[in-house]
Design a protein around this motif. Sequence first.
Motif, PDB file in Angstrom:
ATOM      1  N   ILE A  25       0.791  -1.184  -0.108  1.00 52.54           N
ATOM      2  CA  ILE A  25       0.013   0.154   0.026  1.00 52.54           C
ATOM      3  C   ILE A  25       0.881   1.174  -0.047  1.00 52.54           C
ATOM      4  O   ILE A  25       0.367   2.396  -0.373  1.00 52.54           O
ATOM      5  CB  ILE A  25      -1.093  -0.153   1.170  1.00 52.54           C
ATOM      6  CG1 ILE A  25      -2.031   1.174   1.001  1.00 52.54           C
ATOM      7  CG2 ILE A  25      -0.259   0.149   2.459  1.00 52.54           C
ATOM      8  CD1 ILE A  25      -2.660   1.601   2.438  1.00 52.54           C
ATOM      9  N   ALA A  26       2.085   1.111   0.418  1.00 49.58           N
ATOM     10  CA  ALA A  26       2.873   2.296   0.529  1.00 49.58           C
ATOM     11  C   ALA A  26       3.594   2.616  -0.842  1.00 49.58           C
ATOM     12  O   ALA A  26       4.121   3.719  -1.127  1.00 49.58           O
ATOM     13  CB  ALA A  26       4.098   1.959   1.553  1.00 49.58           C
ATOM     14  N   PRO A  29      -2.496   3.896  -3.472  1.00 43.65           N
ATOM     15  CA  PRO A  29      -3.324   4.592  -2.528  1.00 43.65           C
ATOM     16  C   PRO A  29      -4.635   5.350  -3.361  1.00 43.65           C
ATOM     17  O   PRO A  29      -5.680   5.205  -2.924  1.00 43.65           O
ATOM     18  CB  PRO A  29      -2.753   6.010  -1.934  1.00 43.65           C
ATOM     19  CG  PRO A  29      -1.423   5.345  -1.665  1.00 43.65           C
ATOM     20  CD  PRO A  29      -1.144   4.571  -2.965  1.00 43.65           C
ATOM     21  N   PRO A  30      -4.293   6.120  -4.549  1.00 42.61           N
ATOM     22  CA  PRO A  30      -5.371   6.759  -5.179  1.00 42.61           C
ATOM     23  C   PRO A  30      -6.371   5.577  -5.829  1.00 42.61           C
ATOM     24  O   PRO A  30      -7.619   5.552  -5.780  1.00 42.61           O
ATOM     25  CB  PRO A  30      -4.661   7.324  -6.374  1.00 42.61           C
ATOM     26  CG  PRO A  30      -3.539   7.627  -6.128  1.00 42.61           C
ATOM     27  CD  PRO A  30      -3.040   6.290  -5.074  1.00 42.61           C
ATOM     28  N   ARG A  64      -8.503   4.248  -2.867  1.00 45.59           N
ATOM     29  CA  ARG A  64      -9.524   5.244  -2.555  1.00 45.59           C
ATOM     30  C   ARG A  64     -10.491   5.295  -3.307  1.00 45.59           C
ATOM     31  O   ARG A  64     -11.672   5.279  -3.064  1.00 45.59           O
ATOM     32  CB  ARG A  64      -8.516   6.737  -2.672  1.00 45.59           C
ATOM     33  CG  ARG A  64      -9.376   7.874  -2.445  1.00 45.59           C
ATOM     34  CD  ARG A  64      -8.786   9.127  -1.997  1.00 45.59           C
ATOM     35  NE  ARG A  64      -9.369   9.827  -1.159  1.00 45.59           N
ATOM     36  CZ  ARG A  64     -10.273  10.851  -1.379  1.00 45.59           C
ATOM     37  NH1 ARG A  64     -10.632  11.117  -2.610  1.00 45.59           N
ATOM     38  NH2 ARG A  64     -10.792  11.654  -0.623  1.00 45.59           N
ATOM     39  N   PHE A  81      13.790   5.443  -6.406  1.00 41.46           N
ATOM     40  CA  PHE A  81      14.204   6.666  -6.521  1.00 41.46           C
ATOM     41  C   PHE A  81      15.876   6.653  -6.690  1.00 41.46           C
ATOM     42  O   PHE A  81      16.450   7.385  -7.513  1.00 41.46           O
ATOM     43  CB  PHE A  81      13.896   7.612  -5.315  1.00 41.46           C
ATOM     44  CG  PHE A  81      14.452   9.012  -5.535  1.00 41.46           C
ATOM     45  CD1 PHE A  81      13.876  10.126  -5.926  1.00 41.46           C
ATOM     46  CD2 PHE A  81      15.567   9.430  -4.963  1.00 41.46           C
ATOM     47  CE1 PHE A  81      14.092  11.318  -6.251  1.00 41.46           C
ATOM     48  CE2 PHE A  81      16.350  10.754  -4.851  1.00 41.46           C
ATOM     49  CZ  PHE A  81      15.690  11.780  -5.458  1.00 41.46           C
ATOM     50  N   HIS A 115      11.781  10.576 -11.174  1.00 40.84           N
ATOM     51  CA  HIS A 115      12.400  11.346 -10.104  1.00 40.84           C
ATOM     52  C   HIS A 115      13.619  11.476  -9.578  1.00 40.84           C
ATOM     53  O   HIS A 115      14.260  12.422  -9.689  1.00 40.84           O
ATOM     54  CB  HIS A 115      11.310  11.438  -8.919  1.00 40.84           C
ATOM     55  CG  HIS A 115      11.310  12.719  -8.075  1.00 40.84           C
ATOM     56  ND1 HIS A 115      10.674  12.515  -6.913  1.00 40.84           N
ATOM     57  CD2 HIS A 115      11.849  13.773  -8.195  1.00 40.84           C
ATOM     58  CE1 HIS A 115      10.747  13.688  -6.100  1.00 40.84           C
ATOM     59  NE2 HIS A 115      11.260  14.370  -7.226  1.00 40.84           N
ATOM     60  N   ALA A 132      17.159  13.958 -10.256  1.00 41.83           N
ATOM     61  CA  ALA A 132      18.070  14.230  -9.057  1.00 41.83           C
ATOM     62  C   ALA A 132      19.538  13.931  -9.488  1.00 41.83           C
ATOM     63  O   ALA A 132      20.441  14.630  -9.451  1.00 41.83           O
ATOM     64  CB  ALA A 132      17.780  13.522  -7.774  1.00 41.83           C
ATOM     65  N   ASN A 169      20.545  16.307 -12.175  1.00 41.94           N
ATOM     66  CA  ASN A 169      21.084  17.372 -11.480  1.00 41.94           C
ATOM     67  C   ASN A 169      22.325  17.657 -10.980  1.00 41.94           C
ATOM     68  O   ASN A 169      23.152  18.467 -11.088  1.00 41.94           O
ATOM     69  CB  ASN A 169      20.081  18.011 -10.385  1.00 41.94           C
ATOM     70  CG  ASN A 169      19.895  19.273 -10.060  1.00 41.94           C
ATOM     71  OD1 ASN A 169      20.939  19.902 -10.093  1.00 41.94           O
ATOM     72  ND2 ASN A 169      18.526  19.772  -9.721  1.00 41.94           N
ATOM     73  N   GLU A 170      22.422  16.552 -10.049  1.00 43.22           N
ATOM     74  CA  GLU A 170      23.840  16.390  -9.464  1.00 43.22           C
ATOM     75  C   GLU A 170      25.018  16.036 -10.380  1.00 43.22           C
ATOM     76  O   GLU A 170      26.116  16.858  -9.967  1.00 43.22           O
ATOM     77  CB  GLU A 170      23.592  15.068  -8.851  1.00 43.22           C
ATOM     78  CG  GLU A 170      24.110  14.769  -7.259  1.00 43.22           C
ATOM     79  CD  GLU A 170      23.634  13.393  -6.795  1.00 43.22           C
ATOM     80  OE1 GLU A 170      24.185  13.087  -5.846  1.00 43.22           O
ATOM     81  OE2 GLU A 170      22.458  12.864  -7.178  1.00 43.22           O
ATOM     82  N   ARG A 179      21.221  20.164 -16.915  1.00 45.40           N
ATOM     83  CA  ARG A 179      19.721  20.829 -16.640  1.00 45.40           C
ATOM     84  C   ARG A 179      18.560  20.061 -17.475  1.00 45.40           C
ATOM     85  O   ARG A 179      18.864  19.817 -18.473  1.00 45.40           O
ATOM     86  CB  ARG A 179      20.083  22.240 -17.184  1.00 45.40           C
ATOM     87  CG  ARG A 179      21.178  23.174 -16.399  1.00 45.40           C
ATOM     88  CD  ARG A 179      20.500  24.344 -15.734  1.00 45.40           C
ATOM     89  NE  ARG A 179      20.800  24.315 -14.272  1.00 45.40           N
ATOM     90  CZ  ARG A 179      19.958  24.921 -13.340  1.00 45.40           C
ATOM     91  NH1 ARG A 179      18.671  25.047 -13.572  1.00 45.40           N
ATOM     92  NH2 ARG A 179      20.386  25.145 -12.226  1.00 45.40           N
ATOM     93  N   ALA A 222       2.389  17.035 -10.020  1.00 47.26           N
ATOM     94  CA  ALA A 222       3.154  18.320 -10.593  1.00 47.26           C
ATOM     95  C   ALA A 222       4.303  18.328  -9.576  1.00 47.26           C
ATOM     96  O   ALA A 222       4.843  19.485  -9.515  1.00 47.26           O
ATOM     97  CB  ALA A 222       2.461  19.442 -10.998  1.00 47.26           C
ATOM     98  N   ALA A 223       4.232  17.369  -8.526  1.00 42.18           N
ATOM     99  CA  ALA A 223       5.143  17.627  -7.553  1.00 42.18           C
ATOM    100  C   ALA A 223       6.630  17.201  -7.639  1.00 42.18           C
ATOM    101  O   ALA A 223       7.367  16.602  -6.869  1.00 42.18           O
ATOM    102  CB  ALA A 223       4.571  16.818  -6.285  1.00 42.18           C
ATOM    103  N   THR A 224       7.017  17.896  -8.945  1.00 42.37           N
ATOM    104  CA  THR A 224       8.805  17.785  -8.969  1.00 42.37           C
ATOM    105  C   THR A 224       9.221  19.013  -9.816  1.00 42.37           C
ATOM    106  O   THR A 224       8.344  19.840 -10.114  1.00 42.37           O
ATOM    107  CB  THR A 224       9.169  16.501  -9.917  1.00 42.37           C
ATOM    108  OG1 THR A 224       8.501  16.781 -11.394  1.00 42.37           O
ATOM    109  CG2 THR A 224       8.427  15.152  -9.659  1.00 42.37           C
ATOM    110  N   TYR A 225      10.307  19.343  -9.642  1.00 46.86           N
ATOM    111  CA  TYR A 225      10.587  20.576 -10.286  1.00 46.86           C
ATOM    112  C   TYR A 225      11.958  19.988 -11.070  1.00 46.86           C
ATOM    113  O   TYR A 225      12.864  19.609 -10.680  1.00 46.86           O
ATOM    114  CB  TYR A 225      11.212  21.490  -9.359  1.00 46.86           C
ATOM    115  CG  TYR A 225      11.777  22.761 -10.083  1.00 46.86           C
ATOM    116  CD1 TYR A 225      10.594  23.736 -10.625  1.00 46.86           C
ATOM    117  CD2 TYR A 225      12.842  23.137 -10.115  1.00 46.86           C
ATOM    118  CE1 TYR A 225      11.118  24.893 -11.230  1.00 46.86           C
ATOM    119  CE2 TYR A 225      13.252  23.986 -11.031  1.00 46.86           C
ATOM    120  CZ  TYR A 225      12.581  25.118 -11.605  1.00 46.86           C
ATOM    121  OH  TYR A 225      12.733  26.101 -11.989  1.00 46.86           O
TER     122      TYR A 225
END
Lengths: 331, 331
Positions: free
Chosen positions: B77-78, B83-84, B87, B223, B250, B254, B257-258, B262, B278-281
């Motif tokens: 479940i993790a 989860p969605p 739900r 990740f 994701h 990282a 970037n490291e 870019r 949209a929770a990444t930049y």
Amino acid sequence: MPISKNKGAPTIGDIADLVGVSRSSVSRAFGKPELLSEDTVKKIRKAAEKLGYFPNQAARALSTGRPGNLAIVVPDIANAFSPPLIRAAQLAADSHGMSLFLGDSGEDPAREFTLLNRLVVQTEGFVLVSSRMPDKKIKEIAEKHPLVLINRDISGISRVLIDTSPGVEAAVVHLAEIKHKKIAYVGGPSVSWSEQQRRGAVRRAAEREGLTVEYVRSGHATFDAGREAASAVIAAKASAAIAFDDVVAHGLLAGLNELGYRVPQDISVIGCDDVLGAATYPALTSVSARHIEAGRMAIEMLLNMIEEPTISNVRIALDTKLVVRATTAPR
Amino acid sequence: MPISKNKGAPTIGDIADLVGVSRSSVSRAFGKPELLSEDTVKKIRKAAEKLGYFPNQAARALSTGRPGNLAIVVPDIANAFSPPLIRAAQLAADSHGMSLFLGDSGEDPAREFTLLNRLVVQTEGFVLVSSRMPDKKIKEIAEKHPLVLINRDISGISRVLIDTSPGVEAAVVHLAEIKHKKIAYVGGPSVSWSEQQRRGAVRRAAEREGLTVEYVRSGHATFDAGREAASAVIAAKASAAIAFDDVVAHGLLAGLNELGYRVPQDISVIGCDDVLGAATYPALTSVSARHIEAGRMAIEMLLNMIEEPTISNVRIALDTKLVVRATTAPR
DNA sequence: CTGAAAGCGCTAACAT
DNA sequence: ATGTTAGCGCTTTCAG
């Protein structure tokens, strides 16, 4: 070819016929084997195995009044906080042979109430995570059914609280130690128990350490809210920020990056709840939340209450720690 | 002060006494009100309300063989994917007055099997998400209990499949359109149904579009695995990468970037499943997964099967789309 | 339209 | 050590 007129699953009757004992004996073979001779127990078990027998919980429940089920209800399972907690709860329940109902209230108190009432007779107890119901309703349910609260502090009802204060204070101390003088606190929803706790902890620790702190509102506790808060943090000339939770911190990281600031060289960032693990870049320094323990402990407490109904109104506060990773550096 | 000797919840008997009718009538007032005069139904309902009556599902289950519960079992479940979906399933079940058991198999086929057997009698059907059990066991259970699979393709058993192929192909086309010539595919666990599907789609589309593709293994779909894959992507001189899922993407972000690259200026990145929102930049371009629909549809299908047992072996494939955000740019 | 009676699968006294 | 009996709360024929 068992002598069974049954369409459905095998029952104790089928086993009894097969072995040539009474149904009571079959029942006892599972519930209280010490009352039977080893030999019959063995025979019964073997027959059960052969028939693929599994006890009918519903029938057992009806007879004993103990359904052997528990329920956990959360406001929103899609919130990153919930799944690990639920998972731990599920494991704990399972290890006691109990099955777990899951309810998602969708943040709606009325839905939560109906959900719970529907589940009362099918369960031996509830775990309510961050319940949205008013105290009165919660008490009403607690009167007729064993109940453990997580992150809701109502005296008279058993509860486990994740106390982020120590961790948050440690975060402030950490920032002070690495020479920060002015920090920002990016807050969450002001109604929330956690927000009040965290904001208070920041204030207390900052005073003690001689730091000045700027309060930035984010309101919604979302990634975007955090991202938008970045400019306010910069405007406040803070060299470090503590965010209400990891999601907000993560957004903040993005926002800062976007504005051309480097974390942690230009500015340090600390999250709360540690739900992102190390899955940010740079890896986020955060306050551990211990929600996994909370889930497990809530179930254990619930089980104790069920065994020993005199035990209620236990209050457990789990303290928290700062987990230093890569988003904090000396000013 | 109701005339009830009961310690526990009120029963139809209590209501019957209060109203002065037989228990059958009370039962009918809920189950088949059309068999009763409007007047008695009204009186019974009012009394029920007053007593705070909720039907005892366990008893009803025993009598009708229809527990009014469903169960959903997931490997973990993790995992952000679950989860969605859960739900949505919970909501769908709830809207049909059904409660939902949640099982977490911990990726263990044996645990999954026991879990399910324990739940058989308490439920009217199962939804299994990415089941880890062998086909044989699944079929064994499906024989005695209504069952819908998500992301597992066994003919003869109803299933809803999230077909990422169209989305992944669209991703390749998108990259071709913005002039990329050489791309990398960072794969996931090779046993997985999804991995095979996605890898195949990349290969097909790349051939068609005249792109060359380098396959990078990540194996674990974490990740960190994604982060570590960054150097291989660079080494391959790819100007764009498609990752097995969002989490890997994701990590890749990282890692890149490291290493001083870019995104999207130097290199484009595309994820799968769209679980990060949209929770990444920068906000991640990703292939939508439609797991919410999958959860809802699986429950609806299950309910249909229960009503109409002749319907089984339905196969629904949900196609997917590319959601372009900010991690892709022309070469 | 409503009541009486039987039974779902199991457990728990109460016998023996 | 094992069988007998009654009953958990509800639905469902079958009679009226």
